[in-house]
Design an enzyme around this catalytic site. Sequence first.
Site, PDB file in Angstrom:
ATOM      1  N   ASP A 118     -11.781   1.463  10.566  1.00 52.18           N
ATOM      2  CA  ASP A 118     -12.381   1.560   9.226  1.00 52.18           C
ATOM      3  C   ASP A 118     -12.802   0.176   8.719  1.00 52.18           C
ATOM      4  OD1 ASP A 118     -13.334   2.941   7.038  1.00 52.18           O
ATOM      5  OD2 ASP A 118     -11.420   2.990   5.983  1.00 52.18           O
ATOM      6  N   LYS A 127       0.869  -1.175   0.000  1.00 48.03           N
ATOM      7  CA  LYS A 127       0.000   0.000   0.000  1.00 48.03           C
ATOM      8  C   LYS A 127       0.905   1.223   0.000  1.00 48.03           C
ATOM      9  CE  LYS A 127      -4.077   0.453   1.337  1.00 48.03           C
ATOM     10  NZ  LYS A 127      -5.398   0.478   2.000  1.00 48.03           N
TER      11      LYS A 127
END
Length: 660
Positions: A136, A42
């Site tokens: 999240d 990422k």
Amino acid sequence: MQFAQTGEALGATYRFGERVGSGAVGEVWTVISTDGRTLAAKVLRPEHADDPSLVERFVRERSVLLGLQDSHIVTVRDMVVEGPRLAIVMDYVAGGSLRDALKGAGPLPPKDALSVAAEVFDALAVAHARGVTHRDIKPDNVLLARPWPDCGPGDVRVSDFGISDVVGERIRQTTGLIGTPQYMPPELISQGRSGPPGDVYSTGVLLYELLAGRTPFAGPGTDFSVAYRHVSSRPPRIPVDDAVWDVLDGLLSKDPAQRPTARVAASRLRRLVPGLAASAPIARADTPADFDPVERPATVVRGAFTDEELTVFASAPPADDAWEAPDLGEAGSATIARPMLRREVRPRAEARLEERDATPFWRTRKALLLASAAALLLVAMVIGFVVLAPTGQQAAPGAASEKLSTQLQDTALPTGLTISRGATYEPSTGQIRLTVAYTAQKAPLSGEFLEVIPGLADGDACPAVTWEGATASRNQASVTGLDVECGWKLAGLKVPAGGSVQATATVPVTPADQQALDAWLRAGSEAATAATQDPAVKGTAYPVQRLKGVEVRTPARVVTPSPLKITLVPVWAGGADELNPLYVSPASGKPSQMLEAVTGGEKGLRFADGCGGALAVDSSGLTVTALQITPQCTVRASVGNFTELQSPAFGITSRENSQD
């Protein structure tokens, strides 16, 4: 904007493969490591990577993220900071996400939905036990080892642990929000913060979506309207068994204290699964035209708006077209991470008072009466405080009156040890709780570790410390050779390769403010580093923190055929220590305590031929025999985190030539 190109290098260990996704935080790429493994990286957006405070926080969190290992969590393998690029390297999970499964299959059978949610709760239980909150949870961040519907028990992987927490720190400091509107817990909207119960709520929303095909509060209006429904509305009932709805309703409780823990939630869901084997998926739920309000909705986004603005909104929320709602993101299911601007909004009551333009309030009789009553009340409160306040509960002069916390991570040591320290001051106890995390890289580490717990200021006496998680005793300079004030020797700690362990200390000192706490933590770290890297120190104490290198020594000439004597010499800050070898091959007796400490013993040690077949290494990798005559030969070695070691050149001769 694309952050990388296929084939481009990422650090010294990886090359970019294919771009497989993007989001608010960054892009996800496959990367190929130098040993041929396919991983995922990422790569954070430039605005995150260019923020020095965020990069520093990532470095501090590195040991936590690397140590968060569980079969239901996508394991973080590495973190790369390279110029303007910041990347997190993790396991590549090839089966897609729950979002893909929902798009392809629609609502899932109840037994499958509950089984998947239970595995998500398993991952959260592990993370929450280590003090990590996800913040999240949504189908996009739940990956599958095999594509749906071929996946089965054990195939769920929760990703992005800690990423939202780290990236969101600066956002929360600027009175904003981070999260996904359709999955935000109500306390995040009403108070601007959430913890483990918020993860439980978001997973409840995810379970609702797996069952119904949509989230409970999706509907018309702006993304802010969607987020506010978590505070103001009840989740619409869906046609599932009453037992399933009762558990789901508990997960979606507005009160965080009423929700179960992640571990309890997983257990409750699993108890229901056997009875749902014959239950078919329900039809995709329609979006309701309106929502049933709760009796007393909380004020929204405290800290992100002015008090006047909140009062007006809570009493009479205006229509969407009459209100400039904060922009939370492109869609209710997209993660948002941006500050929210403050606006001046006056309450309507104030406007009505201005319209009257009556006699100044301070000259009225009512004002005089109120002022007199307030004065009497103030006098009574002062007298009551002086007479009744228990002396034992008064804060120390100059002590901070609010909770303080700080973190610090040292640079990784040559042995592969990384030390992270976190300190929290609780004004109710007047004490600091210090957590020290030790993380290892390629080899297990053990032995004794040095920690320094100083007083708050120069000249202060060393505080009394209560330790947990390790056997602690005062450092004795006459024994260890390290003459450091306020030093502690921690024993009984065994750090697994690629893992971490913690020790905690309760310290009865009271910092005046955040700056004092930061300085105190930094002083202890710097004192421990200075002591363990002092070139004047002799001896073998604290090898995991002091060892800087290993030298491979052999005789200048060896006779064939005979075993090769190899001596591994430890190198400290003051130089090589020939008097206390780390290891001698061929070995006799037990390995040295130093070798056990820095590489787990002989299992972390290997020799190899460095001269093209002139040496033979036995199956254990520990005994080397000279076989062929050669004028120049070397032996290579790997000692725990010390790899690619090589001896100086030596010659191999025959016995006859040796006699000549």
